[in-house]
Design an enzyme around this catalytic site. Structure first.
Site, mmCIF file in Angstrom:
data_model
loop_
_atom_site.group_PDB
_atom_site.id
_atom_site.type_symbol
_atom_site.label_atom_id
_atom_site.label_comp_id
_atom_site.label_asym_id
_atom_site.label_seq_id
_atom_site.Cartn_x
_atom_site.Cartn_y
_atom_site.Cartn_z
ATOM 1 N N ARG A 162 0.830 -1.228 0.000
ATOM 2 C CA ARG A 162 0.000 0.000 0.000
ATOM 3 C C ARG A 162 0.860 1.272 0.000
ATOM 4 O O ARG A 162 0.529 2.260 0.648
ATOM 5 C CB ARG A 162 -0.928 0.029 1.222
ATOM 6 C CG ARG A 162 -1.980 -1.039 1.252
ATOM 7 C CD ARG A 162 -2.982 -0.888 0.117
ATOM 8 N NE ARG A 162 -4.130 -1.746 0.309
ATOM 9 C CZ ARG A 162 -4.201 -3.014 -0.076
ATOM 10 N NH1 ARG A 162 -3.183 -3.569 -0.704
ATOM 11 N NH2 ARG A 162 -5.288 -3.724 0.149
ATOM 12 N N SER A 236 -10.615 -0.341 3.382
ATOM 13 C CA SER A 236 -9.867 -0.520 4.627
ATOM 14 C C SER A 236 -9.363 0.838 5.111
ATOM 15 O O SER A 236 -8.688 1.537 4.360
ATOM 16 C CB SER A 236 -8.645 -1.412 4.404
ATOM 17 O OG SER A 236 -9.016 -2.657 3.898
ATOM 18 N N GLU A 332 -4.547 3.684 6.380
ATOM 19 C CA GLU A 332 -4.212 3.386 4.992
ATOM 20 C C GLU A 332 -4.673 4.561 4.127
ATOM 21 O O GLU A 332 -4.066 4.870 3.113
ATOM 22 C CB GLU A 332 -4.934 2.106 4.572
ATOM 23 C CG GLU A 332 -4.391 1.505 3.308
ATOM 24 C CD GLU A 332 -5.468 1.060 2.363
ATOM 25 O OE1 GLU A 332 -5.542 1.640 1.257
ATOM 26 O OE2 GLU A 332 -6.214 0.138 2.717
HETATM 27 N N1 EPU Z 1 -11.373 -10.180 10.278
HETATM 28 C C1 EPU Z 1 -11.910 -9.977 11.529
HETATM 29 N N2 EPU Z 1 -13.024 -9.191 11.643
HETATM 30 C C2 EPU Z 1 -13.597 -8.604 10.563
HETATM 31 C C3 EPU Z 1 -13.064 -8.822 9.277
HETATM 32 C C4 EPU Z 1 -11.928 -9.604 9.153
HETATM 33 O O1 EPU Z 1 -11.420 -10.476 12.528
HETATM 34 O O2 EPU Z 1 -14.603 -7.883 10.756
HETATM 35 C C5 EPU Z 1 -10.131 -10.981 10.186
HETATM 36 C C6 EPU Z 1 -10.372 -12.437 9.817
HETATM 37 O O3 EPU Z 1 -9.445 -13.221 10.523
HETATM 38 C C7 EPU Z 1 -10.030 -12.466 8.323
HETATM 39 C C8 EPU Z 1 -8.896 -11.472 8.277
HETATM 40 O O4 EPU Z 1 -9.281 -10.455 9.194
HETATM 41 O O5 EPU Z 1 -9.635 -13.739 7.911
HETATM 42 C C9 EPU Z 1 -8.634 -10.861 6.920
HETATM 43 O O6 EPU Z 1 -9.813 -10.242 6.413
HETATM 44 P P1 EPU Z 1 -9.976 -9.900 4.859
HETATM 45 O O7 EPU Z 1 -9.726 -11.111 4.014
HETATM 46 O O8 EPU Z 1 -11.270 -9.179 4.663
HETATM 47 O O9 EPU Z 1 -8.750 -8.937 4.543
HETATM 48 P P2 EPU Z 1 -8.203 -7.625 5.262
HETATM 49 O O10 EPU Z 1 -6.822 -7.941 5.702
HETATM 50 O O11 EPU Z 1 -9.120 -7.086 6.292
HETATM 51 C C10 EPU Z 1 -7.108 -6.802 3.052
HETATM 52 C C11 EPU Z 1 -7.017 -5.499 2.300
HETATM 53 C C12 EPU Z 1 -8.293 -5.249 1.522
HETATM 54 C C13 EPU Z 1 -8.495 -6.408 0.536
HETATM 55 C C14 EPU Z 1 -8.562 -7.711 1.347
HETATM 56 C C15 EPU Z 1 -8.623 -8.924 0.427
HETATM 57 C C16 EPU Z 1 -5.538 -4.089 3.612
HETATM 58 C C17 EPU Z 1 -5.436 -2.900 4.515
HETATM 59 N N3 EPU Z 1 -6.768 -4.413 3.234
HETATM 60 O O12 EPU Z 1 -8.142 -6.635 4.013
HETATM 61 O O13 EPU Z 1 -8.122 -4.055 0.774
HETATM 62 O O14 EPU Z 1 -9.679 -6.245 -0.202
HETATM 63 O O15 EPU Z 1 -7.375 -7.855 2.141
HETATM 64 O O16 EPU Z 1 -7.386 -9.104 -0.175
HETATM 65 O O17 EPU Z 1 -4.511 -4.682 3.259
HETATM 66 C C18 EPU Z 1 -8.473 -1.707 0.829
HETATM 67 O O18 EPU Z 1 -7.242 -1.582 0.732
HETATM 68 O O19 EPU Z 1 -9.227 -0.706 0.901
HETATM 69 C C19 EPU Z 1 -9.055 -3.034 0.877
HETATM 70 C C20 EPU Z 1 -10.379 -3.243 1.009
#
Ligand code: EPU
Length: 339
Positions: A162, A236, A332
């Site tokens: 990012r 995010s 972010e």
């Molecule tokens: N989780 C929770 N609570 C929640 C949601 C998620 O505990 O309410 C935990 C779960 O363990 C889940 C893990 O977080 O397995 C990861 O969640 P998710 O797959 O939704 O990914 P993220 O790390 O929250 C990142 C990116 C997103 C991207 C997704 C999918 C960042 C800051 N965010 O989110 O990017 O869509 O992975 O690859 O790296 C963005 O940058 O705006 C964005 C949406």
């Protein structure tokens, strides 16, 4: 080139917060970009680039000349099964993804439905479902306030998680005009991301082409992330923190459920959403500023929240995550505030 004075950018930021900028300059042709930059210089206000506004939080009116590069157009150059796609900075990102997968060009399908415009994609090296922009990036063309017209390859852009040179040294000094990406008709589908695997297992069948995978990614995204057309948000809000192996080990002993993902180095990335949810914020609301009830990493504007209201909420979340886990979570999104 269209210049508007004292312009409300409520409809140009996905949080839908109201804020006035000194000048709003829309450029539709490459040659207008240096002119717009000279205008900012001449007027004596700092310049700022605003694409789709899907990754920023505006906390006050802005004493700036805002350049909105609205350059359109998609071109293709074929070399065997490889396709170099060149897109204008103002092209909607998801429309570019659709354009490529419908023609059978692979590479962008995991990045389906990311809000914003093409020009913003390299700025934060957009990433999702196991793919980052840098994986397909060739180069970009743009203008630097001091150095003029520049073509920059991936090395010059200094992509990281990012992050890029456009968030650092070149911040508020560079306007992206167009981006070139390397796609392949025979590209293998990248189904490695855990959440994709889970969804595929649930459905009992794998996507067989790039378009089907783009549809699957879009479905997963819309089940977890709010559509800014209905509820203001910037995806995010915080980055996932990256911990040293030692720090992660100690925390894991204390909090056995804490997620941990290996990175290219020895460090471990954990989930900011998980940390925030553990602190009880998921679905919380303070006035119209809130935390989305389906994803704890997403802050939302339920209606009339100001940028300052959302920033106050974000700061409280940050503090409580620090108090409980001794982990600092960094935004972010770009936080903009002029006094
Ligand atoms: N989780 C929770 N609570 C929640 C949601 C998620 O505990 O309410 C935990 C779960 O363990 C889940 C893990 O977080 O397995 C990861 O969640 P998710 O797959 O939704 O990914 P993220 O790390 O929250 C990142 C990116 C997103 C991207 C997704 C999918 C960042 C800051 N965010 O989110 O990017 O869509 O992975 O690859 O790296 C963005 O940058 O705006 C964005 C949406």
């Amino acid at each position: 080139m269209k210049v508007q004075k004292h312009f409300d950018i409520r409809h140009h930021n996905s949080f839908r917060v109201s804020a006035h900028v000194r000048y709003f300059v829309e450029t539709e042709k490459e040659e207008e970009v240096p002119t717009a930059m000279e205008m900012a210089e001449h007027l004596g206000y700092p310049m700022m680039v605003l694409g789709g506004g899907s990754n920023l939080l505006i906390c006050s009116d802005l004493n700036r000349v805002v350049i909105h590069p609205n350059l359109q157009g998609i071109k293709e150059h074929h070399h065997g099964s490889e396709v170099i796609v060149e897109a204008g900075a103002g092209v909607n990102w998801h429309q570019l993804v659709r354009y490529t997968v419908e023609r059978g060009y692979g590479g962008l399908e995991n990045l389906a439905l990311i809000p914003g415009m093409v020009g913003a994609a390299p700025v934060q090296n957009i990433g999702a479902y196991g793919v980052e922009l840098k994986d397909v990036f060739v180069d970009l063309l743009g203008y630097h306030r001091a150095h003029g017209r520049m073509v920059m390859d991936a090395g010059a852009c200094r992509f990281a998680y990012r992050d890029s040179v456009f968030k650092g040294e070149f911040k508020d000094a560079f306007v992206v005009c167009s981006v070139r990406l390397r796609l392949h008709k025979q590209a293998k589908l990248n189904l490695s991301y855990e959440a994709l695997q889970r969804e595929i297992q649930k459905r009992g069948h794998e996507p067989t082409n790039h378009a089907e995978l783009a549809d699957l990614v879009a479905e997963i995204r819309s089940s977890k992330l709010p559509d800014p057309d209905f509820i203001g948000n910037a995806g995010s809000f915080f980055k996932n923190p990256i911990l040293t192996a030692e720090q992660y080990k100690q925390l894991k002993a204390q909090f056995p459920d804490m997620p941990g993902y290996q990175t290219a180095t020895e460090r471990v990335k954990t989930s900011a959403a998980w940390l925030i949810e553990q602190c009880g914020w998921k679905g919380a609301r303070k006035g119209d500023a809130g935390v989305y009830n389906k994803h704890a990493l997403v802050l939302v504007n339920h209606g009339r929240a100001s940028g300052a209201d959302l920033w106050t909420l974000a700061s409280e979340i940050r503090q409580s995550v620090f108090d409980r886990f001794k982990i600092v979570i960094d935004p972010e999104v770009d936080i903009l505030q002029d006094s």
